[in-house]
Motif scaffolding. Structure first.
Motif, PDB file in Angstrom:
ATOM      1  N   TYR A  63       0.864  -1.173   0.000  1.00 18.73           N
ATOM      2  CA  TYR A  63       0.000   0.000   0.000  1.00 18.73           C
ATOM      3  C   TYR A  63       0.900   1.223   0.000  1.00 18.73           C
ATOM      4  N   ARG A  64       0.906   1.969  -1.100  1.00 23.44           N
ATOM      5  CA  ARG A  64       1.788   3.139  -1.200  1.00 23.44           C
ATOM      6  C   ARG A  64       1.149   4.342  -0.528  1.00 23.44           C
ATOM      7  N   MET A  65       1.891   4.917   0.419  1.00 23.41           N
ATOM      8  CA  MET A  65       1.391   6.075   1.167  1.00 23.41           C
ATOM      9  C   MET A  65       2.551   6.761   1.864  1.00 23.41           C
ATOM     10  N   ASP A  66       2.249   7.899   2.476  1.00 23.17           N
ATOM     11  CA  ASP A  66       3.197   8.604   3.322  1.00 23.17           C
ATOM     12  C   ASP A  66       2.993   8.081   4.743  1.00 23.17           C
ATOM     13  N   TYR A  67       3.864   7.183   5.183  1.00 23.38           N
ATOM     14  CA  TYR A  67       3.688   6.564   6.497  1.00 23.38           C
ATOM     15  C   TYR A  67       3.861   7.564   7.638  1.00 23.38           C
ATOM     16  N   SER A  68       4.614   8.622   7.400  1.00 22.62           N
ATOM     17  CA  SER A  68       4.795   9.612   8.469  1.00 22.62           C
ATOM     18  C   SER A  68       3.491  10.330   8.789  1.00 22.62           C
ATOM     19  N   ARG A  69       2.531  10.264   7.872  1.00 19.49           N
ATOM     20  CA  ARG A  69       1.237  10.904   8.121  1.00 19.49           C
ATOM     21  C   ARG A  69       0.534  10.267   9.317  1.00 19.49           C
ATOM     22  N   LEU A  70       0.700   8.954   9.489  1.00 15.30           N
ATOM     23  CA  LEU A  70       0.096   8.284  10.638  1.00 15.30           C
ATOM     24  C   LEU A  70       0.688   8.808  11.933  1.00 15.30           C
ATOM     25  N   VAL A  71       2.003   9.023  11.935  1.00 16.54           N
ATOM     26  CA  VAL A  71       2.686   9.514  13.134  1.00 16.54           C
ATOM     27  C   VAL A  71       2.213  10.918  13.472  1.00 16.54           C
ATOM     28  N   ARG A  72       2.145  11.779  12.463  1.00 17.27           N
ATOM     29  CA  ARG A  72       1.706  13.156  12.701  1.00 17.27           C
ATOM     30  C   ARG A  72       0.273  13.196  13.212  1.00 17.27           C
ATOM     31  N   MET A  73      -0.594  12.392  12.602  1.00 16.44           N
ATOM     32  CA  MET A  73      -1.996  12.418  13.006  1.00 16.44           C
ATOM     33  C   MET A  73      -2.173  11.922  14.432  1.00 16.44           C
ATOM     34  N   ARG A  74      -1.461  10.872  14.803  1.00 18.80           N
ATOM     35  CA  ARG A  74      -1.588  10.353  16.168  1.00 18.80           C
ATOM     36  C   ARG A  74      -1.136  11.395  17.179  1.00 18.80           C
ATOM     37  N   ALA A  75      -0.034  12.087  16.864  1.00 16.13           N
ATOM     38  CA  ALA A  75       0.480  13.097  17.790  1.00 16.13           C
ATOM     39  C   ALA A  75      -0.461  14.298  17.877  1.00 16.13           C
ATOM     40  N   GLU A  76      -0.954  14.753  16.731  1.00 16.29           N
ATOM     41  CA  GLU A  76      -1.799  15.948  16.707  1.00 16.29           C
ATOM     42  C   GLU A  76      -3.168  15.714  17.347  1.00 16.29           C
ATOM     43  N   GLU A  77      -3.709  14.495  17.151  1.00 18.95           N
ATOM     44  CA  GLU A  77      -5.057  14.202  17.638  1.00 18.95           C
ATOM     45  C   GLU A  77      -5.066  13.445  18.970  1.00 18.95           C
ATOM     46  N   GLY A  78      -3.902  13.069  19.461  1.00 18.58           N
ATOM     47  CA  GLY A  78      -3.837  12.321  20.710  1.00 18.58           C
ATOM     48  C   GLY A  78      -4.493  10.962  20.612  1.00 18.58           C
ATOM     49  N   LEU A  79      -4.261  10.269  19.521  1.00 14.44           N
ATOM     50  CA  LEU A  79      -4.928   8.993  19.261  1.00 14.44           C
ATOM     51  C   LEU A  79      -4.218   7.829  19.938  1.00 14.44           C
ATOM     52  N   ASP A  80      -4.993   6.818  20.287  1.00 14.11           N
ATOM     53  CA  ASP A  80      -4.420   5.564  20.780  1.00 14.11           C
ATOM     54  C   ASP A  80      -3.970   4.683  19.615  1.00 14.11           C
ATOM     55  N   MET A  81      -4.608   4.858  18.461  1.00 13.42           N
ATOM     56  CA  MET A  81      -4.298   4.033  17.293  1.00 13.42           C
ATOM     57  C   MET A  81      -4.734   4.785  16.050  1.00 13.42           C
ATOM     58  N   THR A  82      -3.896   4.755  15.026  1.00 13.52           N
ATOM     59  CA  THR A  82      -4.215   5.389  13.752  1.00 13.52           C
ATOM     60  C   THR A  82      -4.316   4.313  12.683  1.00 13.52           C
ATOM     61  N   LEU A  83      -5.381   4.348  11.898  1.00 15.07           N
ATOM     62  CA  LEU A  83      -5.622   3.352  10.861  1.00 15.07           C
ATOM     63  C   LEU A  83      -5.643   4.019   9.491  1.00 15.07           C
ATOM     64  N   VAL A  84      -5.334   3.236   8.470  1.00 10.34           N
ATOM     65  CA  VAL A  84      -5.443   3.697   7.090  1.00 10.34           C
ATOM     66  C   VAL A  84      -6.596   2.953   6.428  1.00 10.34           C
ATOM     67  N   LEU A  85      -7.481   3.708   5.816  1.00  5.71           N
ATOM     68  CA  LEU A  85      -8.622   3.126   5.103  1.00  5.71           C
ATOM     69  C   LEU A  85      -8.421   3.309   3.599  1.00  5.71           C
ATOM     70  N   ARG A  86      -9.167   2.560   2.822  1.00 10.44           N
ATOM     71  CA  ARG A  86      -9.142   2.763   1.373  1.00 10.44           C
ATOM     72  C   ARG A  86     -10.553   2.690   0.809  1.00 10.44           C
ATOM     73  N   GLU A  87     -10.732   3.378  -0.295  1.00 11.30           N
ATOM     74  CA  GLU A  87     -12.029   3.454  -0.953  1.00 11.30           C
ATOM     75  C   GLU A  87     -12.171   2.298  -1.928  1.00 11.30           C
ATOM     76  N   VAL A  88     -13.350   1.643  -1.913  1.00  8.91           N
ATOM     77  CA  VAL A  88     -13.630   0.562  -2.858  1.00  8.91           C
ATOM     78  C   VAL A  88     -15.008   0.776  -3.478  1.00  8.91           C
ATOM     79  N   GLU A  89     -15.201   0.160  -4.642  1.00 10.01           N
ATOM     80  CA  GLU A  89     -16.478   0.317  -5.346  1.00 10.01           C
ATOM     81  C   GLU A  89     -17.598  -0.472  -4.687  1.00 10.01           C
ATOM     82  N   ASP A  90     -17.243  -1.605  -4.036  1.00 10.64           N
ATOM     83  CA  ASP A  90     -18.258  -2.446  -3.403  1.00 10.64           C
ATOM     84  C   ASP A  90     -17.818  -2.804  -1.997  1.00 10.64           C
ATOM     85  N   ALA A  91     -18.217  -1.985  -1.037  1.00 11.33           N
ATOM     86  CA  ALA A  91     -17.823  -2.207   0.361  1.00 11.33           C
ATOM     87  C   ALA A  91     -18.533  -3.396   0.984  1.00 11.33           C
ATOM     88  N   SER A  92     -19.614  -3.887   0.362  1.00 12.08           N
ATOM     89  CA  SER A  92     -20.358  -5.010   0.926  1.00 12.08           C
ATOM     90  C   SER A  92     -19.532  -6.287   0.936  1.00 12.08           C
TER      91      SER A  92
END
Length: 235
Positions: free
Chosen positions: A110-139
């Protein structure tokens, strides 16, 4: 930054074309699929890879050894019995040096900026940060729902074929949160994340639209081969 690569599954759906090795070790132009994952992580500053291995795990250690050839440090956490994703993370966390760790499935890229997870956790005070993806059929998968960056629903089933967001299988977890995973066989997705949501843990994340592939079935394994040959992935 450290990363746990979950590489302990049996890979039964790919067994018809890859039957002599763990699924993440399936060869792509003479290199294991997992090497492509590690090169991507190393290029973004991940310095230590903790392999959570089971089935033929010694093959992983024999190939990657101390990681020096890829510019990383390595550690190996073996499972004597199948522990599930949560149990594997718990087992591998003993090799952590820091207070947070990336967790990824070793059979997905999964190609992404992994440092974004670190920044988001620090900025939002999260216990866990997840990456989601968009699909045509979520069912087909069960939806993961974000509201203002906070996770409010996970593995929500729907019978209607419709676009939506699903779990991308990439997490940034704290050592403290991992301590709450029980010993033994535990599913992170089915047991722990729903429980943490009920308990009011601060789980958040973002939707990433970068290149994604899971080589769990032969068709996608061959597609990744083609993408590498076409130069879709470069470092």
């Amino acid at each position: 930054m450290e990363a746990i690569l979950l590489a302990g599954g049996l890979g039964t759906r790919l067994r018809s074309v890859v039957n002599d090795r763990p699924k993440p070790m399936a060869l792509i132009q003479g290199k294991p699929f997992m090497e492509y994952v590690i090169r991507e992580l190393a290029a973004q500053g991940i310095k230590k890879i903790i392999f959570a291995v089971g089935y033929k795990g010694s093959m992983v250690e024999e190939y990657f050894q101390d990681g020096a050839g890829l510019g990383v440090e390595t550690a190996y956490a073996y499972e004597e019995t199948l522990l599930g994703t949560g149990g594997a993370i718990k087992n591998a966390a003993g090799h952590m040096a820091g207070d947070q760790v990336l967790v990824l499935n070793a059979d997905t890229f999964y190609r992404m900026d992994y440092s974004r997870l670190v920044r988001m956790r620090a900025e939002e005070g999260l216990d866990m940060t997840l990456v989601l993806r968009e699909v045509e059929d979520a069912s087909r998968y069960g939806q993961a729902v974000l509201e203002d960056g906070r996770l409010t629903g996970f593995n929500e089933k729907t019978s209607c074929r419709q676009p939506g967001t699903i779990n991308g299988g990439v997490y940034l977890m704290t050592r403290e949160l991992i301590r709450e995973i029980p010993q033994g066989k535990v599913s992170l997705e089915n047991d722990m994340i729903p429980r943490w949501l009920e308990e009011g843990k601060r789980l958040g994340g973002f939707v990433n639209d970068g290149y994604f592939i899971d080589i769990g079935i032969p068709e996608d394994y061959y597609r990744f081969m083609e993408d590498v040959e076409k130069g879709v992935l470069t470092w």
